[in-house]
Scaffold this active site. Structure first.
Site, PDB file in Angstrom:
ATOM      1  N   ARG A  45       0.852  -1.199   0.000  1.00 19.88           N
ATOM      2  CA  ARG A  45       0.000   0.000   0.000  1.00 19.88           C
ATOM      3  C   ARG A  45       0.884   1.245   0.000  1.00 19.88           C
ATOM      4  O   ARG A  45       0.611   2.228  -0.666  1.00 19.88           O
ATOM      5  CB  ARG A  45      -0.957   0.008   1.204  1.00 19.88           C
ATOM      6  CG  ARG A  45      -1.630   1.365   1.419  1.00 19.88           C
ATOM      7  CD  ARG A  45      -2.904   1.312   2.257  1.00 19.88           C
ATOM      8  NE  ARG A  45      -2.833   0.444   3.396  1.00 19.88           N
ATOM      9  CZ  ARG A  45      -2.129   0.673   4.513  1.00 19.88           C
ATOM     10  NH1 ARG A  45      -1.426   1.784   4.642  1.00 19.88           N
ATOM     11  NH2 ARG A  45      -2.126  -0.198   5.497  1.00 19.88           N
ATOM     12  N   TYR A  97     -16.485  17.033 -15.367  1.00 23.35           N
ATOM     13  CA  TYR A  97     -16.986  15.657 -15.307  1.00 23.35           C
ATOM     14  C   TYR A  97     -18.035  15.548 -14.187  1.00 23.35           C
ATOM     15  O   TYR A  97     -17.838  16.106 -13.099  1.00 23.35           O
ATOM     16  CB  TYR A  97     -15.805  14.705 -15.069  1.00 23.35           C
ATOM     17  CG  TYR A  97     -16.243  13.304 -14.746  1.00 23.35           C
ATOM     18  CD1 TYR A  97     -17.099  12.613 -15.600  1.00 23.35           C
ATOM     19  CD2 TYR A  97     -15.828  12.667 -13.578  1.00 23.35           C
ATOM     20  CE1 TYR A  97     -17.531  11.328 -15.297  1.00 23.35           C
ATOM     21  CE2 TYR A  97     -16.244  11.377 -13.271  1.00 23.35           C
ATOM     22  CZ  TYR A  97     -17.106  10.721 -14.130  1.00 23.35           C
ATOM     23  OH  TYR A  97     -17.533   9.455 -13.823  1.00 23.35           O
TER      24      TYR A  97
HETATM   25  O1  P1T Z   1     -13.390   7.293 -13.896  1.00 26.90           O
HETATM   26  P1  P1T Z   1     -12.171   7.709 -13.126  1.00 26.90           P
HETATM   27  O2  P1T Z   1     -10.922   7.040 -13.563  1.00 26.90           O
HETATM   28  O3  P1T Z   1     -12.374   7.622 -11.639  1.00 26.90           O
HETATM   29  O4  P1T Z   1     -11.910   9.257 -13.467  1.00 26.90           O
HETATM   30  C1  P1T Z   1     -12.829  10.268 -13.171  1.00 26.90           C
HETATM   31  C2  P1T Z   1     -12.676  11.403 -14.143  1.00 26.90           C
HETATM   32  C3  P1T Z   1     -11.923  12.506 -13.775  1.00 26.90           C
HETATM   33  N1  P1T Z   1     -11.757  13.563 -14.603  1.00 26.90           N
HETATM   34  C4  P1T Z   1     -12.294  13.571 -15.830  1.00 26.90           C
HETATM   35  C5  P1T Z   1     -12.104  14.758 -16.716  1.00 26.90           C
HETATM   36  C6  P1T Z   1     -13.064  12.488 -16.274  1.00 26.90           C
HETATM   37  O5  P1T Z   1     -13.579  12.535 -17.501  1.00 26.90           O
HETATM   38  C7  P1T Z   1     -13.258  11.368 -15.418  1.00 26.90           C
HETATM   39  C8  P1T Z   1     -14.069  10.197 -15.815  1.00 26.90           C
HETATM   40  N2  P1T Z   1     -14.916  10.427 -16.914  1.00 26.90           N
HETATM   41  C9  P1T Z   1     -15.756   9.511 -17.476  1.00 26.90           C
HETATM   42  C10 P1T Z   1     -15.913   8.262 -17.002  1.00 26.90           C
HETATM   43  C11 P1T Z   1     -16.504   9.986 -18.653  1.00 26.90           C
HETATM   44  O6  P1T Z   1     -17.058   9.175 -19.414  1.00 26.90           O
HETATM   45  O7  P1T Z   1     -16.549  11.207 -18.853  1.00 26.90           O
END
Ligand code: P1T
Length: 381
Positions: A45, A97
């Site tokens: 970890r 997002y």
């Molecule tokens: O899904 P994750 O790896 O936890 O990331 C989140 C995230 C953070 N920042 C941006 C700009 C993102 O687009 C995302 C995740 N976005 C999608 C899953 C999507 O389809 O827009």
């Protein structure tokens, strides 16, 4: 070394144990100690060699000093937010997002950490919206899903001259470090959903933070271990493998997306196209200055509204109807009903007739043929 070389080699010298050319997947939870407390690695970890390679690689690509990898982009974002205290304020882009909006509003607001949202393309707006307790200025550029552009260097100058001296955080997921390096433009912290372009093959969920400041890095590294949202070694391996072709993929994503954006702009069933590579995009000049190319994400609005948008995304055959982005294969979605459902009924709500494309690296003529047949049912007035 130059970017394309770093993408292949950064953080990945041949393995010291047996000379393995590809970084081994150190699938272990713990490490033997020579004497009590005497070991390069002690517990996975805290650190793992496969993760170290990924962290060093992404840091090098961003032109940054320190990298930290996480189990997802949201875990990376969460770790940055844990730097805040009750009463602190976040000033964020007014298009982000959906999950980022959700963690601000439904996770951190409970602890007295509040976010407000502003058009980051307008510096006067940003200046006016900064508060004495603003700790973070949170920027996506290009934004998800409207592809708005903010001037990173100008924002960096603004935060540096402000009495509150908030940290400028850039979520660089849509651009990837190949297209844009926010730390070199003055940002304090870069975050990534490495699930997207860094991984590049829609086969892993992962997140990364990159920064230069030693003290801030020590705090974030402490949180990475103390909270524990770390990625497994196989996931780190997949992202490392993906990154090797990042420059090649981003060139193709960008070229394909440019063609598709231009084609959509001339399509009679489409009322608006959002792509920073189009000359009439309001952020085009800034994007041209701070990005190497304009990326693989394109959004557009269809005439006929939400029902038509849903029909179109269900009719494509090559574009897969799915959330996420940044993989070699093309995806299509309706943000209002999918990735951005959590901003519904907020000032950030997305037009339900908006369709978002993650343009892959397929032959662009096949992609255009697919969109053409899907859009054939859409009204042109
Ligand atoms: O899904 P994750 O790896 O936890 O990331 C989140 C995230 C953070 N920042 C941006 C700009 C993102 O687009 C995302 C995740 N976005 C999608 C899953 C999507 O389809 O827009």
């Amino acid at each position: 070394m130059r970017f394309d070389t770093l993408a292949v080699h950064a953080g990945q010298p041949p393995d010291p144990a047996y000379g393995a050319v590809m970084t081994p997947i150190y699938q272990t939870s713990t490490f033997a100690q020579k004497r009590v407390g005497e070991a390069e690695y002690d517990y996975a970890r805290t650190a793992n060699p496969t993760r170290t390679a990924l962290q060093q690689c992404v840091a090098a690509l961003e032109g940054g000093k320190h990298g930290l990898a996480f189990a997802s982009g949201m875990a990376a974002i969460d770790t940055v937010l844990r730097l805040l205290r009750p009463g602190d304020h976040i000033l964020a882009s007014n298009d982000v997002y959906g999950g980022t909006y959700r963690i601000f509003k439904r996770v951190y607001a409970i602890y007295g950490i509040h976010a407000s949202f502003v058009e980051m393309g307008d510096l006067d707006n940003v200046r006016a919206a900064l508060q004495p307790n603003t700790r973070l200025v949170w920027v996506e550029t290009p934004t998800n899903p409207l592809l708005k552009i903010a001037d990173i260097a100008a924002l960096a100058e603004l935060v540096r001259s402000h009495a509150a001296r908030p940290w400028l955080v850039v979520d660089n997921t849509f651009a990837s470090p190949y297209l844009q390096q926010p730390l070199l433009l003055g940002a304090d912290i870069v975050v990534h959903s490495a699930t997207k372009y860094l991984g590049g093959h829609s086969d892993v969920v992962n997140g990364v933070i990159v920064l230069n400041d030693d003290a801030l890095h020590a705090q974030l590294k402490f949180l990475q271990n103390a909270v524990g949202a770390v990625p497994g070694p196989f996931d780190c391996f997949l992202v490392l493998r993906g990154i090797k072709t990042l420059p090649l993929r981003m060139e193709r994503h960008s070229a394909n997306a440019q063609r598709i954006a231009e084609w959509l702009a001339a399509h009679p069933a489409v009322s608006r196209v959002f792509y920073p590579g189009l000359p009439d995009h309001p952020g085009h000049a800034t994007a041209r200055r701070q990005m190497r190319a304009f990326g693989g994400m394109v959004s557009f609005v269809v005439k006929g509204g939400a029902a038509v948008a849903r029909q179109v995304v269900e009719r494509t055959r090559l574009f897969t109807l799915a959330e996420s982005l940044g993989g070699v294969e093309s995806l299509i979605e309706v943000p209002a009903a999918m990735t951005h459902a959590s901003v519904a009924d907020s000032p950030l709500a997305v037009d339900p007739a908006l369709i978002r494309l993650s343009v892959g690296i397929e032959d662009v003529d096949d992609l255009i043929d697919d969109l053409a047949q899907a859009l054939a049912i859409a009204p042109t007035a």
